[in-house]
Scaffold this motif. Sequence first.
Motif, PDB file in Angstrom:
ATOM      1  N   ALA A  35       0.848  -1.190   0.000  1.00 11.79           N
ATOM      2  CA  ALA A  35       0.000   0.000   0.000  1.00 11.79           C
ATOM      3  C   ALA A  35       0.884   1.240   0.000  1.00 11.79           C
ATOM      4  CB  ALA A  35      -0.888  -0.015   1.234  1.00 11.79           C
ATOM      5  N   HIS A  36       0.560   2.183  -0.873  1.00 15.16           N
ATOM      6  CA  HIS A  36       1.307   3.433  -0.971  1.00 15.16           C
ATOM      7  C   HIS A  36       0.364   4.588  -0.643  1.00 15.16           C
ATOM      8  CE1 HIS A  36       4.788   2.071  -3.790  1.00 15.16           C
ATOM      9  NE2 HIS A  36       4.317   1.055  -3.110  1.00 15.16           N
ATOM     10  N   TRP A  37       0.819   5.500   0.193  1.00 18.47           N
ATOM     11  CA  TRP A  37       0.102   6.757   0.383  1.00 18.47           C
ATOM     12  C   TRP A  37       1.024   7.896  -0.018  1.00 18.47           C
ATOM     13  CZ3 TRP A  37       1.614  10.794   3.679  1.00 18.47           C
ATOM     14  CH2 TRP A  37       0.756  11.902   3.666  1.00 18.47           C
ATOM     15  N   ARG A  38       0.498   8.819  -0.810  1.00 23.34           N
ATOM     16  CA  ARG A  38       1.238  10.021  -1.185  1.00 23.34           C
ATOM     17  C   ARG A  38       0.372  11.224  -0.866  1.00 23.34           C
ATOM     18  NH1 ARG A  38       2.175   6.389  -5.314  1.00 23.34           N
ATOM     19  NH2 ARG A  38       4.348   5.753  -5.529  1.00 23.34           N
ATOM     20  N   GLY A  39       0.956  12.193  -0.211  1.00 22.38           N
ATOM     21  CA  GLY A  39       0.210  13.393   0.147  1.00 22.38           C
ATOM     22  C   GLY A  39       1.169  14.519   0.475  1.00 22.38           C
ATOM     23  N   VAL A  40       0.746  15.397   1.363  1.00 22.81           N
ATOM     24  CA  VAL A  40       1.540  16.569   1.721  1.00 22.81           C
ATOM     25  C   VAL A  40       1.737  16.592   3.233  1.00 22.81           C
ATOM     26  CG1 VAL A  40       1.621  19.093   1.741  1.00 22.81           C
ATOM     27  CG2 VAL A  40       0.753  17.892  -0.267  1.00 22.81           C
ATOM     28  N   ALA A  41       2.966  16.856   3.657  1.00 20.83           N
ATOM     29  CA  ALA A  41       3.289  17.012   5.072  1.00 20.83           C
ATOM     30  C   ALA A  41       4.189  18.219   5.228  1.00 20.83           C
ATOM     31  CB  ALA A  41       3.971  15.765   5.629  1.00 20.83           C
ATOM     32  N   LEU A  42       3.785  19.164   6.073  1.00 24.57           N
ATOM     33  CA  LEU A  42       4.574  20.365   6.316  1.00 24.57           C
ATOM     34  C   LEU A  42       4.902  21.091   5.017  1.00 24.57           C
ATOM     35  CD1 LEU A  42       6.936  18.931   9.062  1.00 24.57           C
ATOM     36  CD2 LEU A  42       4.944  20.390   9.390  1.00 24.57           C
ATOM     37  N   GLY A  43       3.939  21.136   4.117  1.00 26.54           N
ATOM     38  CA  GLY A  43       4.101  21.895   2.890  1.00 26.54           C
ATOM     39  C   GLY A  43       4.879  21.198   1.804  1.00 26.54           C
ATOM     40  N   ALA A  44       5.233  19.928   1.989  1.00 25.66           N
ATOM     41  CA  ALA A  44       6.008  19.200   0.983  1.00 25.66           C
ATOM     42  C   ALA A  44       5.384  17.828   0.761  1.00 25.66           C
ATOM     43  CB  ALA A  44       7.461  19.039   1.448  1.00 25.66           C
ATOM     44  N   ASP A  45       5.707  17.225  -0.387  1.00 26.73           N
ATOM     45  CA  ASP A  45       5.211  15.888  -0.662  1.00 26.73           C
ATOM     46  C   ASP A  45       5.765  14.893   0.359  1.00 26.73           C
ATOM     47  OD1 ASP A  45       3.777  16.616  -2.929  1.00 26.73           O
ATOM     48  OD2 ASP A  45       5.550  16.483  -4.193  1.00 26.73           O
ATOM     49  N   ALA A  46       4.936  13.911   0.688  1.00 26.11           N
ATOM     50  CA  ALA A  46       5.348  12.870   1.626  1.00 26.11           C
ATOM     51  C   ALA A  46       4.725  11.559   1.189  1.00 26.11           C
ATOM     52  CB  ALA A  46       4.899  13.216   3.047  1.00 26.11           C
ATOM     53  N   GLN A  47       5.326  10.464   1.608  1.00 23.71           N
ATOM     54  CA  GLN A  47       4.735   9.179   1.295  1.00 23.71           C
ATOM     55  C   GLN A  47       5.127   8.106   2.303  1.00 23.71           C
ATOM     56  OE1 GLN A  47       5.895   7.703  -2.598  1.00 23.71           O
ATOM     57  NE2 GLN A  47       7.457   9.286  -2.718  1.00 23.71           N
ATOM     58  N   PRO A  53      -1.297  -6.557   6.067  1.00 20.69           N
ATOM     59  CA  PRO A  53      -2.710  -6.848   5.772  1.00 20.69           C
ATOM     60  C   PRO A  53      -3.676  -5.789   6.283  1.00 20.69           C
ATOM     61  CG  PRO A  53      -1.835  -8.328   7.455  1.00 20.69           C
ATOM     62  CD  PRO A  53      -0.662  -7.616   6.863  1.00 20.69           C
ATOM     63  N   ASP A  54      -3.243  -5.003   7.274  1.00 22.28           N
ATOM     64  CA  ASP A  54      -4.094  -3.943   7.824  1.00 22.28           C
ATOM     65  C   ASP A  54      -3.556  -2.569   7.424  1.00 22.28           C
ATOM     66  OD1 ASP A  54      -6.290  -3.038   9.201  1.00 22.28           O
ATOM     67  OD2 ASP A  54      -5.374  -3.188  11.184  1.00 22.28           O
ATOM     68  N   ALA A  55      -2.962  -2.495   6.225  1.00 26.58           N
ATOM     69  CA  ALA A  55      -2.279  -1.280   5.794  1.00 26.58           C
ATOM     70  C   ALA A  55      -3.199  -0.072   5.738  1.00 26.58           C
ATOM     71  CB  ALA A  55      -1.621  -1.502   4.437  1.00 26.58           C
ATOM     72  N   THR A  56      -4.441  -0.245   5.297  1.00 25.10           N
ATOM     73  CA  THR A  56      -5.352   0.894   5.154  1.00 25.10           C
ATOM     74  C   THR A  56      -5.574   1.591   6.492  1.00 25.10           C
ATOM     75  OG1 THR A  56      -6.471  -0.132   3.273  1.00 25.10           O
ATOM     76  CG2 THR A  56      -7.648   1.621   4.425  1.00 25.10           C
ATOM     77  N   ARG A  57      -5.842   0.809   7.520  1.00 26.08           N
ATOM     78  CA  ARG A  57      -6.059   1.401   8.850  1.00 26.08           C
ATOM     79  C   ARG A  57      -4.794   2.049   9.385  1.00 26.08           C
ATOM     80  NH1 ARG A  57      -5.172   0.077  14.163  1.00 26.08           N
ATOM     81  NH2 ARG A  57      -4.172  -1.877  13.561  1.00 26.08           N
ATOM     82  N   LEU A  58      -3.661   1.383   9.209  1.00 31.89           N
ATOM     83  CA  LEU A  58      -2.411   1.904   9.739  1.00 31.89           C
ATOM     84  C   LEU A  58      -1.986   3.186   9.034  1.00 31.89           C
ATOM     85  CD1 LEU A  58      -0.564  -1.501  10.125  1.00 31.89           C
ATOM     86  CD2 LEU A  58      -1.444  -0.052  11.971  1.00 31.89           C
ATOM     87  N   ILE A  59      -2.183   3.232   7.739  1.00 32.05           N
ATOM     88  CA  ILE A  59      -1.839   4.453   7.011  1.00 32.05           C
ATOM     89  C   ILE A  59      -2.763   5.597   7.428  1.00 32.05           C
ATOM     90  CG2 ILE A  59      -1.875   5.532   4.713  1.00 32.05           C
ATOM     91  CD1 ILE A  59      -0.615   2.980   3.628  1.00 32.05           C
ATOM     92  N   ALA A  60      -4.038   5.298   7.670  1.00 34.41           N
ATOM     93  CA  ALA A  60      -4.952   6.331   8.164  1.00 34.41           C
ATOM     94  C   ALA A  60      -4.482   6.868   9.512  1.00 34.41           C
ATOM     95  CB  ALA A  60      -6.372   5.764   8.281  1.00 34.41           C
ATOM     96  N   MET A  61      -3.993   5.980  10.378  1.00 33.85           N
ATOM     97  CA  MET A  61      -3.455   6.419  11.666  1.00 33.85           C
ATOM     98  C   MET A  61      -2.235   7.303  11.470  1.00 33.85           C
ATOM     99  SD  MET A  61      -3.744   2.919  13.951  1.00 33.85           S
ATOM    100  CE  MET A  61      -2.865   3.686  15.319  1.00 33.85           C
ATOM    101  N   ALA A  62      -1.363   6.903  10.542  1.00 38.57           N
ATOM    102  CA  ALA A  62      -0.159   7.684  10.285  1.00 38.57           C
ATOM    103  C   ALA A  62      -0.511   9.061   9.737  1.00 38.57           C
ATOM    104  CB  ALA A  62       0.746   6.937   9.305  1.00 38.57           C
ATOM    105  N   ARG A  63      -1.487   9.117   8.836  1.00 37.78           N
ATOM    106  CA  ARG A  63      -1.905  10.401   8.280  1.00 37.78           C
ATOM    107  C   ARG A  63      -2.487  11.300   9.365  1.00 37.78           C
ATOM    108  NH1 ARG A  63      -5.612   9.459   3.172  1.00 37.78           N
ATOM    109  NH2 ARG A  63      -5.512  11.751   3.219  1.00 37.78           N
ATOM    110  N   ALA A  64      -3.246  10.709  10.283  1.00 32.14           N
ATOM    111  CA  ALA A  64      -3.803  11.498  11.383  1.00 32.14           C
ATOM    112  C   ALA A  64      -2.686  12.049  12.266  1.00 32.14           C
ATOM    113  CB  ALA A  64      -4.765  10.635  12.209  1.00 32.14           C
TER     114      ALA A  64
END
Length: 307
Positions: A35-47, A53-64
Motif C-alpha cells: 500500500a502506498h500513500w502520497r500526500g503533503v506534510a509540512l508543505g512538501a510531498d510525503a509518502q 494486511p491492515d495497511a489501510t487502517r495503519l496508514i490512516a493512523m499515520a496520516r492522522a
Amino acid sequence: MQETQQITRRRFLIIAAASCLGAAGGLPTSVAAAAHWRGVALGADAQIILDHPDATRLIAMARAEIRRLEAVFSLYDANSELSQLNRAGHLEAPAFELLDCLALCRKVHHATEGRFDPTVQPLWQVLAEAAMQGHEPVADTLAAARAAIGFDRVMFEAGIVRLRQGQRLTLNGIAQGYVADHVAALLGREGIEDVLIDTGEIVALGSAPQHDGWPVTIAGESVQRSLRNRALATSAYQGTEIRDGEGHILDPRHGNLVQAATQVSVSAPTAAMADGLSTGLVLTTTQAEAEQLLRNVKEVRLESFVL
C-alpha cells in the motif's frame, strides 16, 4: 521501493509526486504490491510504503498523526502553534512536541556551533520577498532581520515559549524528520517491523523483502547503502532557490546567503537529529570540519560530503 532511490531535498520536494518511490525495474514483488500513500506534510510531498494486511487502517493512523503534528509545526497553517508563536512572540501551554523539538534544536545548534539556527526565519522572509519583487532588500529591514537571529535568546519551558523582539522561528530544517520519527514510533507500537517512511527525511525500520535493510543510494553516488533501523537526511545548497541559481542556505552566524558544501548527508538513530545536523553541516567548508563537529554527537555518521 526503487533499488537505487535518489535522496536529495530538491528531488523530494519536486519529483516525489511523480513517484520517485514508484514501481520500477528491480522492485521486490511484495514491495511493489504494498500500500502506498502520497500526500503533503509540512508543505512538501510525503509518502508511506507499507506491506501489511491492515495497511489501510495503519496508514490512516499515520496520516492522522502527520496532521496532528502539522498543527504544531506548520508555517503554512496560520493556526498552528508555531504560527501563533511567531505572530505573538510568545505561546502559553505549548504542546509537548513543540518543547521537545525546541530542546533538540538547542542540541543541534550547539553541536553545529550555531550553524543550525531556527531564528533565521525573518531573514529568509526579507530575502525571499525582495527576490519575488525583483529588487535588493531594504537595508534597514535587512539589518533588523539579522539582529533578530540568535537561538540562544529563545526561552522555553513547560508553560511557555517566548521569543525576543523581532524573532520568528522556522522548524523546516528539523520538523520533517521529527514527524517521520513520530510516525515510525506509532507504527512500531502497532507491531510494524518493516516500513519505509519518507517525509523529506528517511526512516527505515527493519528491511525490504530479500534485503538486510532498505537499499538506498545518495544522489551523485553509485554505491548502494543499506539502511536499517536508522534515519538518513540530506541537505543541499540548491535544494530550494531564492533566485535562479541562488540557493536558500543562510548562515545565521553572519546573516547572509552562502555556498559552502553542495550536499551533505547524515545518518542518525532519529530522522530529526539527522535532519537538523545535515542542515547545519551544509555550512561547513570541508569534510574534516563536518566530521569534527560530529565527534561529540553519539551514534551519528557523516555519510556523504560534496563540495
